[in-house]
Design a protein around this motif. Structure first.
Motif: not given
Length: 303
Positions: A93, A97, A100
């Motif tokens: 990832v 990401e 978040r």
């Protein structure tokens, strides 16, 4: 703060692994707005103490309370942010990401872009986590620890792998967190960081709280001062090692470095040997030297 309870309260907390007592009757309290350094030699119980604080381990005896509640309740409420050595980051990832996700899970989240910028990882936001350097991974862990408005931030060896510039920027950010009333607790092997950053220093030894105070108070607790000087010619070490009140001595080429619990008496005896030291310096111990002196004295008591 929504409660007058201490931020952290350990009351006679113990944790053992077989016959090894990692934490042994530990009692301490942390208050709002403090920046606290947790120091100790390897095996002192620092990581276990942080695991107990965060509810990752349960004590065998005593109690751990955060803001007057259990660690789990405080964490679920979003009052605690943590940056730990143990545990990896999610692979495959991107940094953005992952940040978040952390913001989405926090009860009182910040905006992800603000978190990325504050942690100094905005420029690598699109990079996969498994492609990060050690220092970059540490900054991402910091971003996750500060993804929301937490009252307590817990950091385990936070600047490992960071270069000097990044470390300075990191601690500037942590000062801002403390200035906003948050409590910051960090374990570190970089004692110069504890000296420069911490309002309060806790020294653990074999799971017990050996010293608790400001960096200046910890230095004074060591009860020793540094003496350094140069001597001409061949140095006869034997009489130097018999000087009164010595706790340690190091002789390198023409330079002698001493720690003494009574610097005045030691220097007086030095001149009494008929020696004439050049470049004589007498100063208090640094935090690292005081730490070594305090833990060595405790080891001597228990041996």
């Amino acid at each position: 703060m929504t409660t007058t309870a201490p931020v952290v309260a350990f009351d006679q907390v113990s944790k053992a692994y077989g016959e090894v007592r990692a934490v042994d009757g530990l009692t301490l309290t942390l208050r709002p707005g403090e920046t606290v350094a947790l120091l100790g030699p390897n095996g002192a119980g620092k990581s276990t103490t942080l695991d107990l604080l965060l509810g990752l381990k349960q004590p065998d005896g005593g109690s751990v309370r955060l803001f007057g509640t259990t660690p789990r309740e405080a964490i679920v409420a979003g009052r605690v942010g943590a940056m730990l050595q143990s545990g990896g980051l999610m692979d495959e990832v991107t940094v953005a990401e992952l940040v978040r996700l952390a913001c989405a899970l926090h009860p009182k989240p910040y905006k992800p872009n603000d978190v990325l910028a504050r942690a100094g990882v905005a420029q690598i936001a699109d990079r996969k986590v498994n492609k990060l350097s050690g220092g970059q991974a540490q900054r991402v862990r910091f971003a996750l620890a500060t993804a929301g408005d937490s009252d307590l931030i817990v950091l385990d060896e936070p600047t490992t792998g960071m270069d000097v510039t990044t470390r300075q920027a990191f601690w500037a950010t942590m000062r801002e967190q403390a200035d906003q009333g948050r409590t910051v607790l960090f374990a570190t092997h970089y004692l110069e960081e504890a000296d420069a950053i911490a309002d309060r220093v806790l020294v653990l030894h074999r799971g017990r709280l050996l010293a608790d105070g400001t960096a200046a108070e910890i230095k004074a607790k060591a009860g020793a001062r540094r003496i350094a000087f140069d001597l001409d010619g061949v140095i006869d070490e034997a009489p130097l090692r018999e000087l009164p009140f010595l706790t340690s001595i190091d002789i390198s080429a023409q330079t002698v470095r001493i720690q003494s619990t009574d610097a005045d008496a030691t220097v007086h005896a030095l001149y009494g040997l008929g020696l004439y030291p050049r470049n004589l310096e007498v100063a208090g111990l640094g935090l690292e030297q005081a730490f070594v002196a305090i833990t060595a004295a405790e080891e001597a008591k228990q041996s």
